[in-house]
Design a protein around this motif. Structure first.
Motif, short mmCIF file in Angstrom:
data_model
loop_
_atom_site.label_atom_id
_atom_site.label_comp_id
_atom_site.label_asym_id
_atom_site.label_seq_id
_atom_site.Cartn_x
_atom_site.Cartn_y
_atom_site.Cartn_z
N ASP A 40 52.87 -12.33 11.51
CA ASP A 40 53.81 -11.36 12.41
C ASP A 40 51.98 -10.69 12.64
N GLU A 41 50.57 -10.78 12.43
CA GLU A 41 49.17 -10.85 13.00
C GLU A 41 49.30 -9.69 11.61
N GLU A 42 49.59 -8.93 10.76
CA GLU A 42 49.60 -7.93 9.71
C GLU A 42 48.13 -8.66 9.09
N THR A 43 47.76 -8.02 8.28
CA THR A 43 46.58 -8.37 7.36
C THR A 43 46.91 -8.30 5.95
N SER A 44 46.73 -8.74 4.57
CA SER A 44 46.47 -8.14 3.74
C SER A 44 45.07 -8.39 3.23
N VAL A 45 44.63 -7.21 1.57
CA VAL A 45 43.05 -7.68 1.44
C VAL A 45 43.10 -7.28 -0.24
N ARG A 46 42.42 -8.93 -0.91
CA ARG A 46 42.36 -8.91 -1.97
C ARG A 46 40.92 -8.92 -2.29
N VAL A 47 40.42 -7.72 -3.43
CA VAL A 47 39.52 -8.23 -4.00
C VAL A 47 39.14 -8.41 -5.16
N SER A 48 38.10 -9.48 -5.30
CA SER A 48 37.95 -10.25 -6.50
C SER A 48 36.58 -9.61 -6.95
N GLY A 49 36.62 -8.60 -8.54
CA GLY A 49 35.89 -9.28 -9.53
C GLY A 49 35.97 -7.32 -9.78
N ALA A 50 35.42 -6.60 -10.37
CA ALA A 50 35.49 -5.42 -10.68
C ALA A 50 34.53 -4.28 -10.14
N VAL A 51 35.07 -3.15 -9.60
CA VAL A 51 34.57 -2.13 -8.66
C VAL A 51 34.73 -1.21 -9.10
N ASP A 52 35.55 -0.79 -10.30
CA ASP A 52 35.58 0.73 -10.83
C ASP A 52 34.52 0.88 -11.46
N GLN A 53 34.10 2.61 -10.20
CA GLN A 53 33.56 3.47 -10.65
C GLN A 53 32.00 2.68 -10.05
N CYS A 54 32.02 1.52 -8.64
CA CYS A 54 30.68 1.13 -8.52
C CYS A 54 30.87 1.46 -7.56
N ASP A 55 29.37 1.10 -6.93
CA ASP A 55 29.13 1.70 -4.96
C ASP A 55 29.43 0.31 -4.25
N VAL A 56 30.13 0.41 -3.84
CA VAL A 56 30.92 -1.26 -2.39
C VAL A 56 30.09 -1.39 -1.86
N ILE A 57 28.74 -2.39 -1.47
CA ILE A 57 28.34 -1.99 0.58
C ILE A 57 29.12 -3.17 1.07
N ILE A 58 29.98 -2.31 1.71
CA ILE A 58 30.99 -3.68 3.16
C ILE A 58 29.88 -4.28 3.98
N ALA A 59 29.84 -5.78 3.77
CA ALA A 59 28.45 -6.61 5.29
C ALA A 59 29.43 -6.82 6.22
N CYS A 60 29.44 -5.66 7.34
CA CYS A 60 30.50 -5.99 8.11
C CYS A 60 29.98 -5.45 10.07
N THR A 61 29.83 -6.25 10.87
CA THR A 61 29.42 -6.43 11.73
C THR A 61 30.55 -6.12 12.76
N LEU A 62 30.44 -5.11 14.23
CA LEU A 62 32.15 -4.77 14.17
C LEU A 62 32.06 -5.01 15.58
N ASP A 63 31.68 -5.97 16.04
CA ASP A 63 31.77 -6.41 17.68
C ASP A 63 33.76 -7.11 17.45
N ARG A 64 34.28 -7.21 18.83
CA ARG A 64 35.36 -7.52 18.74
C ARG A 64 35.92 -6.95 17.64
N PRO A 65 35.93 -5.17 17.87
CA PRO A 65 36.43 -4.78 16.71
C PRO A 65 37.74 -4.35 16.60
N ASN A 66 38.24 -4.49 17.56
CA ASN A 66 39.71 -3.09 17.17
C ASN A 66 40.46 -4.63 16.01
N ASP A 67 40.83 -4.96 15.68
CA ASP A 67 40.86 -6.10 14.53
C ASP A 67 40.02 -6.27 13.08
#
Length: 309
Positions: A40-67
């Protein structure tokens, strides 16, 4: 560099090279992000690895941005629920910046709306040469710390290494800020064409008196190449005025439909872009500069204001 377990880097699909530079520059851990698209075009997200109390950097260029924007929000929210301390976006291309005022009655200013939304779930933003025109600085609309990586010096270096006797050409007045910076760093002369836009794909370009530059190689420089019509019109005008085949350089390679092929078939010597958006024309690498600016931003970030979101 000794790995820093308090910093984790996640990559959206297609951003793996930038993520590797971020891991190297930050001494960070590499996390894994799994995105699943349902029928149905919905998206689920799963993060693997510990991120508790971490600074998380997301690398994501945003061309074709809506999705991507929806998925980015879901990712940041998932990281918060997993205890991430701060979430920073390294996005080489930042969308919606060209819609920086209301052009028609009843029209929204998308640049402001997107900035308000991103500022609500991120703690920092690093990008490359956003389209700043009527909005002069990102902090006019973003409420989070930001860093802008300029592409002028890497572009100037590429021109020095690859083009003999260049003259830089801006396809319209909005390009003057980029063209003048690059020309200063080469160094070489430059001029700017006069553009009249009648529609998305209807552009007229007028040439100033520039006969003294016709023995030089014209290098068209613009920040965004989307429909390509502005640059195509500029190539036609240069050719009609007696210039040789131009080199075309863009910071952000959006290239909608067949714009790249059209530019190549217009007689351009070469079409080169920075790697802010993955494309066959990428020839100027900015990943290291983005990673170093992200490290500098991280070192100066205050406590996490969005942690409760």
């Amino acid at each position: 560099m000794i790995p820093n377990p308090a910093v984790v880097v996640l990559a959206f699909p297609g951003n793996e090279d930038l993520a590797s530079e971020l891991v190297s520059a930050l001494g960070a851990q590499r996390g894994a992000l799994t995105l699943h698209r349902f029928p149905d075009e919905e998206t689920s997200v799963r993060v693997s690895g510990a991120v508790d109390q971490c600074d998380v950097i997301i690398a994501c260029t945003l061309d074709r941005p809506n999705d991507k924007l929806i998925t980015l929000y879901l990712t940041a929210s998932t990281l918060r629920s997993l205890g991430a301390r701060r979430v920073i976006l390294a996005s080489p291309y930042l969308p919606y910046m060209r819609q920086d005022r209301s052009f028609h009655v009843g029209e929204g200013v998308s640049a402001m709306h997107i900035a308000k939304w991103l500022s609500g779930f991120l703690d920092g933003l690093v990008t490359v040469d956003p389209h700043l025109h009527r909005i002069h600085r990102l902090d006019e609309i973003y409420r989070i710390p930001t860093r802008v990586v300029p592409a002028a010096k890497p572009i100037a270096h590429w021109i020095r290494e690859n083009v003999a006797q260049p003259v830089l050409v801006g396809p319209d007045e909005e390009s003057r800020q980029w063209v003048s910076e690059v020309a200063h760093d080469v160094p070489c002369p430059f001029f700017v064409l006069d553009k009249v836009r009648y529609g998305d794909r209807d552009v007229e370009v007028r040439m100033p008196g520039v006969a003294e530059f016709q023995d030089r190689t014209p290098v068209l420089v613009d920040d965004i190449v989307s429909s390509g019509y502005t640059m195509i019109a500029a190539v036609k005008r240069l050719q009609a005025s007696g210039f040789g085949p131009p080199v075309c350089i863009g910071v952000h390679a959006l290239f909608s439909q067949n714009a790249y092929e059209q530019l190549r078939h217009m007689g351009s010597q070469e079409v080169v872009t920075c790697n802010t958006i993955r494309h066959i024309s990428n020839g100027i690498d900015l990943n290291r500069s983005i990673a170093l600016s992200t490290r500098e931003l991280l070192e100066h970030l205050p406590a996490a204001p969005n942690a409760a979101n």
